[in-house]
Design a protein around this motif. Structure first.
Motif, PDB file in Angstrom:
ATOM      1  N   GLN A  85      -6.857  -1.491   9.249  1.00 46.21           N
ATOM      2  CA  GLN A  85      -7.833  -2.583   9.363  1.00 46.21           C
ATOM      3  C   GLN A  85      -7.334  -3.857   8.694  1.00 46.21           C
ATOM      4  OE1 GLN A  85     -11.955  -2.023   8.114  1.00 46.21           O
ATOM      5  NE2 GLN A  85     -12.066  -0.217   9.437  1.00 46.21           N
TER       6      GLN A  85
ATOM      7  N   LYS B 193      -2.222   3.786 -14.804  1.00 48.93           N
ATOM      8  CA  LYS B 193      -3.318   4.145 -13.917  1.00 48.93           C
ATOM      9  C   LYS B 193      -4.540   4.655 -14.661  1.00 48.93           C
ATOM     10  CE  LYS B 193      -1.728   8.764 -12.459  1.00 48.93           C
ATOM     11  NZ  LYS B 193      -1.263   9.500 -11.300  1.00 48.93           N
TER      12      LYS B 193
ATOM     13  N   ALA C 261     -11.217  -8.780   1.593  1.00 46.36           N
ATOM     14  CA  ALA C 261     -11.779  -7.778   2.490  1.00 46.36           C
ATOM     15  C   ALA C 261     -12.836  -6.921   1.797  1.00 46.36           C
ATOM     16  CB  ALA C 261     -10.666  -6.892   3.040  1.00 46.36           C
ATOM     17  N   GLN C 262     -12.860  -6.920   0.478  1.00 45.85           N
ATOM     18  CA  GLN C 262     -13.805  -6.074  -0.258  1.00 45.85           C
ATOM     19  C   GLN C 262     -14.924  -6.893  -0.889  1.00 45.85           C
ATOM     20  OE1 GLN C 262     -13.484  -2.593  -0.723  1.00 45.85           O
ATOM     21  NE2 GLN C 262     -11.753  -2.528   0.662  1.00 45.85           N
TER      22      GLN C 262
ATOM     23  N   TYR D 184      -1.911  -1.369 -11.111  1.00 46.34           N
ATOM     24  CA  TYR D 184      -3.305  -1.027 -10.872  1.00 46.34           C
ATOM     25  C   TYR D 184      -4.164  -2.250 -11.120  1.00 46.34           C
ATOM     26  CZ  TYR D 184      -1.262   3.480 -10.588  1.00 46.34           C
ATOM     27  OH  TYR D 184      -0.472   4.520 -10.174  1.00 46.34           O
TER      28      TYR D 184
ATOM     29  N   THR E 173      -3.604   4.500   6.196  1.00 47.65           N
ATOM     30  CA  THR E 173      -5.016   4.860   6.303  1.00 47.65           C
ATOM     31  C   THR E 173      -5.744   3.883   7.222  1.00 47.65           C
ATOM     32  OG1 THR E 173      -5.602   3.456   4.456  1.00 47.65           O
ATOM     33  CG2 THR E 173      -4.978   5.720   3.948  1.00 47.65           C
ATOM     34  N   ASP E 174      -6.973   4.247   7.578  1.00 47.21           N
ATOM     35  CA  ASP E 174      -7.813   3.342   8.367  1.00 47.21           C
ATOM     36  C   ASP E 174      -7.901   1.986   7.697  1.00 47.21           C
ATOM     37  OD1 ASP E 174      -8.258   5.387  10.020  1.00 47.21           O
ATOM     38  OD2 ASP E 174     -10.359   5.718   9.461  1.00 47.21           O
ATOM     39  N   LEU E 175      -8.018   2.051   6.393  1.00 52.75           N
ATOM     40  CA  LEU E 175      -8.128   0.819   5.632  1.00 52.75           C
ATOM     41  C   LEU E 175      -6.878  -0.041   5.811  1.00 52.75           C
ATOM     42  CD1 LEU E 175      -9.688  -0.752   3.374  1.00 52.75           C
ATOM     43  CD2 LEU E 175      -8.251   0.481   1.766  1.00 52.75           C
ATOM     44  N   ASP E 176      -5.709   0.595   5.720  1.00 50.02           N
ATOM     45  CA  ASP E 176      -4.461  -0.139   5.906  1.00 50.02           C
ATOM     46  C   ASP E 176      -4.412  -0.777   7.283  1.00 50.02           C
ATOM     47  OD1 ASP E 176      -3.513   0.658   3.422  1.00 50.02           O
ATOM     48  OD2 ASP E 176      -2.682   2.509   4.234  1.00 50.02           O
TER      49      ASP E 176
ATOM     50  N   SER F 102       0.800  -1.219   0.000  1.00 49.56           N
ATOM     51  CA  SER F 102       0.000   0.000   0.000  1.00 49.56           C
ATOM     52  C   SER F 102       0.839   1.278   0.000  1.00 49.56           C
ATOM     53  CB  SER F 102      -0.986   0.001   1.172  1.00 49.56           C
ATOM     54  OG  SER F 102      -0.299   0.146   2.373  1.00 49.56           O
TER      55      SER F 102
ATOM     56  N   LEU G 236     -13.873  -2.793  -8.662  1.00 43.50           N
ATOM     57  CA  LEU G 236     -12.873  -2.067  -7.894  1.00 43.50           C
ATOM     58  C   LEU G 236     -11.671  -1.726  -8.761  1.00 43.50           C
ATOM     59  CD1 LEU G 236     -12.690  -3.947  -4.475  1.00 43.50           C
ATOM     60  CD2 LEU G 236     -14.132  -2.020  -5.144  1.00 43.50           C
ATOM     61  N   TRP G 237     -11.078  -0.619  -8.450  1.00 45.08           N
ATOM     62  CA  TRP G 237      -9.895  -0.147  -9.175  1.00 45.08           C
ATOM     63  C   TRP G 237      -8.963   0.511  -8.166  1.00 45.08           C
ATOM     64  CZ3 TRP G 237      -7.297  -0.790 -13.403  1.00 45.08           C
ATOM     65  CH2 TRP G 237      -6.454   0.198 -13.916  1.00 45.08           C
ATOM     66  N   PHE G 238      -7.799  -0.100  -7.942  1.00 41.92           N
ATOM     67  CA  PHE G 238      -6.927   0.463  -6.913  1.00 41.92           C
ATOM     68  C   PHE G 238      -5.450   0.194  -7.234  1.00 41.92           C
ATOM     69  CE2 PHE G 238      -8.394  -3.725  -5.576  1.00 41.92           C
ATOM     70  CZ  PHE G 238      -7.210  -4.386  -5.291  1.00 41.92           C
ATOM     71  N   PRO G 239      -4.604   1.074  -6.736  1.00 39.06           N
ATOM     72  CA  PRO G 239      -3.169   0.870  -6.910  1.00 39.06           C
ATOM     73  C   PRO G 239      -2.659  -0.161  -5.919  1.00 39.06           C
ATOM     74  CG  PRO G 239      -3.566   2.904  -5.696  1.00 39.06           C
ATOM     75  CD  PRO G 239      -4.906   2.327  -6.011  1.00 39.06           C
TER      76      PRO G 239
ATOM     77  N   VAL H   3      -6.539  -8.504   0.085  1.00 37.61           N
ATOM     78  CA  VAL H   3      -7.199  -7.218  -0.155  1.00 37.61           C
ATOM     79  C   VAL H   3      -8.572  -7.452  -0.779  1.00 37.61           C
ATOM     80  CG1 VAL H   3      -7.082  -5.076  -1.475  1.00 37.61           C
ATOM     81  CG2 VAL H   3      -5.022  -5.973  -0.386  1.00 37.61           C
TER      82      VAL H   3
END
Ligand SMILES: Nc1nc2c(ncn2[C@@H]2O[C@H](COP(=O)(O)OP(=O)(O)O)[C@@H](O)[C@H]2O)c(=O)[nH]1
Ligand SMILES: [Mg+2]
Lengths: 528, 208
Positions: A237, A375, A329-330, A356, A232-235, A209, A340-343, A326
């Motif tokens: 968690q 990206k 969790a989603q 990505y 982040t909170d997400l990290d 992350s 979903l789209w995330f780095p 990851v």
């Protein structure tokens, strides 16, 4: 490093490990995890100043530095730890001897706690409820680690201490760029190498992350950078749930450093493979060269169905394990038809940059994961997935993908459970997820054949053990068989089997698995 | 099947945990989750809504809002026709962040973008003391910046659909004074004339 060669499986019922044989070479049975004698060569016993009870610590490295200093250091650690430690220490055993059968019955709860801190000693993450205590411990450990670094230029891998109640606690470390990780471990079935592997997973998650490049930048700018609040909170968690499962419900794929495949008929797998490759070809013709790096299809529980990848690149198992965590969790969001789209930074692939990921659940209960290096590629990847989805919906073979292999129990009535790992493809097959208890038996077997660094002692080896277990009547036997091609773990539930017939069963099982290999594993994947 | 389908690309922006994903969940599934896990990166989804005589297909980007993903934000709002800038009525900091987003959108997003400012978590206001962002302040910002403004609760569902409906109404109307041959809708309530002309006097606009 010297350790007591004795290891105890059971005290009460004296079911000693019966056999440990090696077909090819010589197997040196190693009691690594189950030592209870304190190695006098590297240990100092000290009376801690504020604690009248005798404490002892053993170090994983022989310490060459000044002895007095070491004793000071150790007394500092042990006394400080003891003042912090009782809160979390498992107190139920009064038996002074390390009783290894207990690990199976009594350590059902959380017997590991993970800690992450920066090289400046700042806490990033801890599983201890009390953050002040965690910071206290972090401070001490940080000092100790630096001490070894400076004096011996060796990274300390672990140290062990025994509480006054005889309970052994190990602290295992991993020193990475700008990050130090530690696990406090009260079980005795996982080896140092295995615990370090778990720390590496946690480290890779953080890098996934943040990326190593960013981390370096942040840390070089300010060495006491507050990474905890940068995450982040997400990290936080995700870190928490990752460490929580490492501590209480370790995944089989982590244990075996591999991925699991969905058993399927080759016809179905081929159908999906060819949908992936034809769609990919269509795409490349329309000038989207290089946008799509990897495409993975998995079941909802993250068992691999198919992979499409460039012929010159493979993905590292651990990177995929992290991606799967990851995604897991989603999952609730994904099941609501979100894309979903995330780095994500794949630490083992390239820890400097982000890739990505597009993730989408398809109507046939598969998860599509497409990885790009760009990206802005979402629209193109989304279209790619949409076309695959259309083709899968049209093709009946793409439904009900899992093949139930119902008959192995009938064929092998003595076999309680097994895990087969195909080394070339780093994939495993198991008929059902092992319980925590089973995993502990497997750990035990595996440790017999591995050295300190977690590598197999011999190219090929077999280990057999019998355990006396209160939970199940009679004896439980286990076999671990490793060659260059595979690893096989078996638990058998019959007492009266001779070693010969146990081995025979194992051989037959291997034969059987070879016959249905194309159902169980992805042998090549699709490359471009 | 209704063939008059208009697509609206819509992006949700705002600080993490203000309730963006919950607003989307309420709108799409009429549901609420007490402990929603934070979004990673961004989530894309579509939702069709039948309006008077045609259908709007919302193409929604629900972004994570964490600072770490901020560099990705332009990709989501670049082509957006609408944006929900969400804050939490009990978190002053989140309103400051909302101001920043409004500014950034006016500077960087397409010129005609319809922005709705949304103060979420209204249900937490048991008394006026719980409120940390004054309604007047938000209304003032909305007038200055030409925003739609709503106070919502994703938890109870209050006002959530209204936000999307208002956006759905505004966008085709806007198009009708441009190239769009849109005689299809909007006339029944005769509100076309009330549609404000585009406010192009925004000093922050780069005019490109
Ligand atoms: N009381 C209340 N809680 C809400 C409301 N909307 C969201 N939440 C909660 O706030 C937290 C963050 O919501 P989420 O939708 O994930 O925020 P996001 O990060 O902006 O997407 C979650 O625990 C939600 O349950 C609301 O209207 N009222
Ligand atoms: Mg969200």
């Amino acid at each position: 490093m010297r350790r007591s060669p004795s290891f105890q499986i059971s005290t009460k019922n004296s079911a000693k490990p019966t056999t440990s044989i090696d077909l090819t070479n010589h197997l040196s049975a190693r009691g690594g995890l189950f030592y209870q004698d304190i190695d006098t060569g590297t240990t100092a016993s000290i009376k801690a100043k504020n604690d009248p009870n005798l404490l002892a610590a053993t170090y994983d490295h022989s310490i060459s530095a000044d002895t007095d200093l070491n004793i000071d250091l150790q007394s500092l650690i042990t006394s400080e730890l003891n003042s912090l430690y009782p809160l979390t220490l498992n107190q139920e055993t009064s038996n002074k001897s390390a009783n290894t059968t207990k690990f199976i019955d009594e350590r059902g709860g959380k017997d590991k706690h993970f800690f992450v801190f920066t090289s400046a000693g700042k806490l990033v993450f801890s599983q201890w409820e009390n953050e002040n205590h965690a910071m206290g411990l972090t401070g001490i450990i940080h000092t100790v680690m630096n001490y070894f670094n400076i004096n011996d230029n060796t990274a300390m891998r672990q140290f062990t201490m025994y509480g006054k109640d005889g309970i052994m606690t190990r602290f295992v470390f991993l020193d990475k760029n700008h990050i130090k990780l530690m696990v406090q471990c009260n079980n005795n079935y996982e080896s140092t190498a295995q615990l370090q592997q778990q720390l590496d997973l946690v480290y890779s998650y953080i890098i996934s992350s943040v990326s190593q490049r960013n981390l370096n930048k942040l840390m070089l700018k300010r060495s006491n950078f507050d990474l905890q609040h940068y995450l982040t909170d997400l990290d936080q968690q995700l870190l928490k749930s990752l460490c929580e499962s490492l501590a209480t419900q370790p995944k089989l794929t982590w244990f075996a450093n591999s991925l699991e495949c969905l058993p399927m008929s080759p016809k179905k797998r081929n159908a999906i493979n060819s949908i992936l490759s034809t769609t990919y070809l269509d795409f490349n013709i329309s000038n989207h060269n290089g946008q799509i790096l990897y495409t993975l299809v998995t079941s909802l529980d993250m068992r691999l169905i198919s992979i499409l990848r460039p012929s010159n690149h493979t993905l590292h198992t651990m990177d995929l394990q992290i991606l799967f965590e990851v995604v897991r969790a989603q999952l609730t969001d994904l099941l609501l038809d979100k894309v979903l789209w995330f780095p994500i930074c794949f630490q083992k692939f390239n820890d400097n940059g982000f890739l990505y990921a597009l993730i989408k659940v398809l109507p046939n209960n598969t998860i599509m994961m497409v990885i790009s290096s760009q990206k802005n590629a979402f629209d193109i990847l989304n279209e790619f997935v949409r076309r695959i989805e259309d083709k899968m919906i049209d093709d009946n073979t793409c439904n009900n993908l899992e093949l139930q292999l119902l008959d192995w129990h009938k064929k092998f009535p003595y076999i309680n459970h097994f895990i087969y790992k195909m080394k070339r493809t780093v994939q495993i097959y198991t008929p059902s997820q092992p319980t925590n208890e089973m995993l502990q038996f497997y750990y035990h077997l595996k440790n017999l054949c591995e050295d300190d660094k977690g590598t197999n002692l011999n190219k090929s080896s077999v280990a057999m053990l019998k355990w006396k277990n209160d939970a199940t009547p009679g004896l439980l036997s286990g076999v671990y068989w490793a060659t260059e091609k595979f690893e096989l773990y078996i638990l058998l539930n019959d007492i009266n089997l001779s070693n010969q017939s146990i081995l025979k069963s194992a051989k037959l099982l291997i034969q059987h698995i070879r016959e249905i290999e194309s159902y169980l594993f992805i042998s090549r994947g699709v490359t471009f | 099947m209704n063939s008059n389908v208009t697509s609206i690309k819509l992006v949700l922006l705002g600080e993490a945990a203000v309730g963006k994903s919950s607003i989307v969940l309420r709108f799409v599934s009429n549901d609420f989750a007490e402990n929603k896990e934070p979004t990673i990166g961004a989530a894309f989804l579509t939702q069709r809504v039948n309006m008077a005589d045609h259908t709007i297909k919302f193409e929604i980007w629900d972004t994570a809002g964490q600072e770490r993903f901020a560099s990705l934000a332009p990709m989501y709002y670049r082509n957006a026709q609408a944006a929900l800038v969400v804050y939490d009525v009990t978190k002053p900091q989140s309103f400051i962040k909302a101001r920043h987003w409004v500014k950034e959108l006016h500077e960087q997003a397409s010129k005609g973008i319809v922005i709705a400012l949304v103060g979420n978590k209204m249900d937490l206001l048991e008394s006026e003391e719980d409120r940390k962002v004054a309604k007047e302040e938000a209304e003032k910002l909305s007038q200055e910046e030409n925003l739609l403004f709503f106070e919502t609760s994703a938890k109870t569902g209050d006002n959530v659909n209204e936000v999307f409906l208002a956006i759905g109404e505004k966008i085709p109307l806007k198009k009708s004074d441009g190239s769009n041959t849109d005689g299809l809708r909007g006339t029944e309530d005769g509100r076309i004339d009330l549609n404000k002309p585009d406010d192009t006097s925004n000093p922050n606009s780069c005019g490109c």
